[in-house]
Enzyme design. Structure first.
Site, mmCIF file in Angstrom:
data_model
loop_
_atom_site.group_PDB
_atom_site.id
_atom_site.type_symbol
_atom_site.label_atom_id
_atom_site.label_comp_id
_atom_site.label_asym_id
_atom_site.label_seq_id
_atom_site.Cartn_x
_atom_site.Cartn_y
_atom_site.Cartn_z
ATOM 1 N N LYS A 136 6.584 -4.764 1.301
ATOM 2 C CA LYS A 136 5.481 -4.898 2.274
ATOM 3 C C LYS A 136 5.582 -3.761 3.273
ATOM 4 C CE LYS A 136 2.094 -7.766 3.187
ATOM 5 N NZ LYS A 136 1.439 -8.731 2.280
ATOM 6 N N ASP A 176 -3.888 -5.334 3.081
ATOM 7 C CA ASP A 176 -3.575 -6.605 3.738
ATOM 8 C C ASP A 176 -4.471 -6.613 4.990
ATOM 9 O OD1 ASP A 176 -1.303 -8.858 3.495
ATOM 10 O OD2 ASP A 176 -1.522 -8.442 5.613
HETATM 11 N N1 GLU Z 1 -1.512 -8.305 0.743
HETATM 12 C C1 GLU Z 1 -1.707 -9.160 -0.382
HETATM 13 C C2 GLU Z 1 -0.647 -10.245 -0.396
HETATM 14 O O1 GLU Z 1 -0.271 -10.710 0.663
HETATM 15 C C3 GLU Z 1 -1.820 -8.396 -1.686
HETATM 16 C C4 GLU Z 1 -0.707 -7.468 -2.006
HETATM 17 C C5 GLU Z 1 -0.972 -6.581 -3.220
HETATM 18 O O2 GLU Z 1 -2.032 -6.651 -3.815
HETATM 19 O O3 GLU Z 1 -0.048 -5.829 -3.539
HETATM 20 O O4 GLU Z 1 -0.205 -10.707 -1.401
#
Ligand code: GLU
Length: 456
Positions: A136, A176
């Site tokens: 992340k 996100d």
């Molecule tokens: N931000 C999204 C999540 O919390 C998607 C992350 C992604 O597609 O890599 O899962």
């Protein structure tokens, strides 16, 4: 029976020791500690059954990110003044695939937020059944009120540094909160320029015009509703005729609302950080899409075209709106213990988490005590990252699948996640507890891969 109890006690005290250690070694990181606590507490039956995991240090390894990068992001605003933000990327676990997880731009972003999100992502990604590890990233940059030029310059500076650590087989960011197709586009452009190569699979959530997957935009919201549909069906219920409250009005909320409406539910409220719209006649999704996806307006503008609707200028009031189904799709810790009690008092029967960790630990307990059907985030919102993994697959094959193909795979994925959660909960003596099922199923998959790969 006696030995099993003793095994459970030993497991419990081991897990508590690890949790104490997490508090000591990550001081002041409340959200990270919360996410770790939520997962570790449900692993007691796993450690009772598999005491060998303790000797292998699986938990101690799992809670320590493989890497956390923190960097300076300087950029020039429209007045010509230099601004400085802080950038983060946590590469938490790569046991089952390259690090995968979104990038968040929001003033609340700090190491604790990024680590909680990265930690959750490990288990969520494992549940998708696809080969993706957990990561992340983000920045405390606030996109609100910034011009397009400012956004682009910020993103270019952010990506210049981030590009040292990412790659299609290394770490694959996506969107996100505060990061959508526009920001991903600027990231991709900058990354491509720096590498001198067209590596489409380095980012997901791209525009379908240059390697993005159809249905990625819809995936988190649709996936949430597909998961809820399974859960309701298992209890003889359905969306048809239900009144639904969906917090937020971003990507997750909008496409959750779209699918709820398609299935015959009625959405009576949604929100943004400036307030709540309560429309007893049913929220007009067309208006919300126009305000949020086209005009970039606050949700309050809804009442200009729907004067019968009510605007409550306090987003925390959303959980006081009576409903059958609550879908928190805004942000972490948006449902407190008191708000959970209010939902229960108003007769809620099911809660599905579209945002990451939207319910506090105390709120989850309230739902448990009152037998509310509860779909935990790391299972229920896995559709977004799941379709991101499908985007990676399409990029590797240099192909684009149709919307129907991707949406069909998403639906199957959510049904399979629901099955994994219920079966695992049952196997470990927590029948009906999808939170325990999700945590245990995700953990076992990652733990087994870590064991097979040795002490690294
Ligand atoms: N931000 C999204 C999540 O919390 C998607 C992350 C992604 O597609 O890599 O899962």
């Amino acid at each position: 029976m006696l030995t099993l109890d003793r095994a459970a006690q030993t497991a419990q005290s081991y897990i508590h020791r690890v949790l104490e250690d997490v508090e000591k070694r990550n001081p002041g990181e409340a959200e990270f500690q919360q996410a770790v606590k939520e997962i570790l507490e449900s692993l007691v039956p796993v450690f009772a059954k598999h005491p060998e995991y303790e000797k292998l240090g699986i938990l101690e390894r799992l809670i320590e990110p493989e890497r956390l990068v923190v960097f300076r992001v300087p950029w020039v605003d429209d007045e010509g003044k230099v601004q400085v933000n802080r950038g983060f990327r946590v590469q938490f676990n790569s046991a089952i695939g390259p690090y995968k997880g979104g990038i968040r731009f929001h003033p609340s972003v700090n190491a604790s937020i990024i680590k909680f999100l990265g930690f959750e992502q490990i288990f969520k990604n494992a549940l998708t059944g696809l080969p993706i590890g957990g990561g992340k990233g983000g920045s405390d940059f606030d996109p609100k009120g910034k011009s397009d030029g400012e956004i682009m310059r910020f993103v270019q500076s952010f990506t210049s540094e981030l590009s040292r650590y990412i790659g299609p087989d290394q770490d694959v960011p996506a969107g996100d909160i505060g990061v959508g197709a526009r920001e991903i586009g600027y990231m991709f452009g900058q990354y491509k320029k720096m590498r001198g190569a067209y590596e489409a699979g380095v980012l997901t959530g791209k525009s379908p015009g240059f390697g993005g997957s159809l249905a990625r935009k819809e995936a988190t919201g649709y996936g949430l509703v597909y998961f809820m549909e399974e859960m309701l069906k298992a209890h003889g219920l359905q969306f048809e005729g239900m009144s639904v409250v969906v917090s937020g009005s971003g990507n997750v909320s909008i496409y959750a609302m779209e699918k709820v409406l398609e299935l015959g539910g009625k959405v009576v409220a949604c929100s943004d950080s400036s307030g709540v719209i309560y429309d007893p006649q049913g929220i007009s999704l067309e208006t919300v899409k126009q305000l949020k996806e086209v005009d970039n307006q606050r949700i309050g503008a809804y009442i200009n075209t729907h004067p019968h609707a009510e605007l409550i200028e306090d987003c925390e009031q959303i959980w006081s709106v009576p409903c059958d189904i609550a879908l928190p799709c805004a942000t972490q810790n948006e449902i407190s213990e008191t708000q959970a009690q209010q939902l229960v008092a108003n007769g809620v029967i099911a809660v599905g988490e579209g945002a990451n960790m939207p319910s506090t630990l105390e709120a989850v307990k309230v739902f448990e005590q009152h037998d509310i059907l509860f779909a935990p985030a790391k299972a229920a919102n896995a559709g977004g990252v799941g379709v991101s993994a499908l985007e990676m697959a399409q990029n590797s094959a240099r192909l684009s699948w149709t919307f129907e193909e991707v949406d069909g795979q998403l639906k199957q994925m959510m049904q399979s996640i629901y099955r994994q959660c219920t079966e695992t909960a049952e196997e470990y003596g927590h029948s009906g507890n999808l939170m325990a099922g999700a945590n245990i199923a995700g953990f076992r998959k990652v733990a087994d891969a870590m064991i097979a790969q040795g002490v690294i």
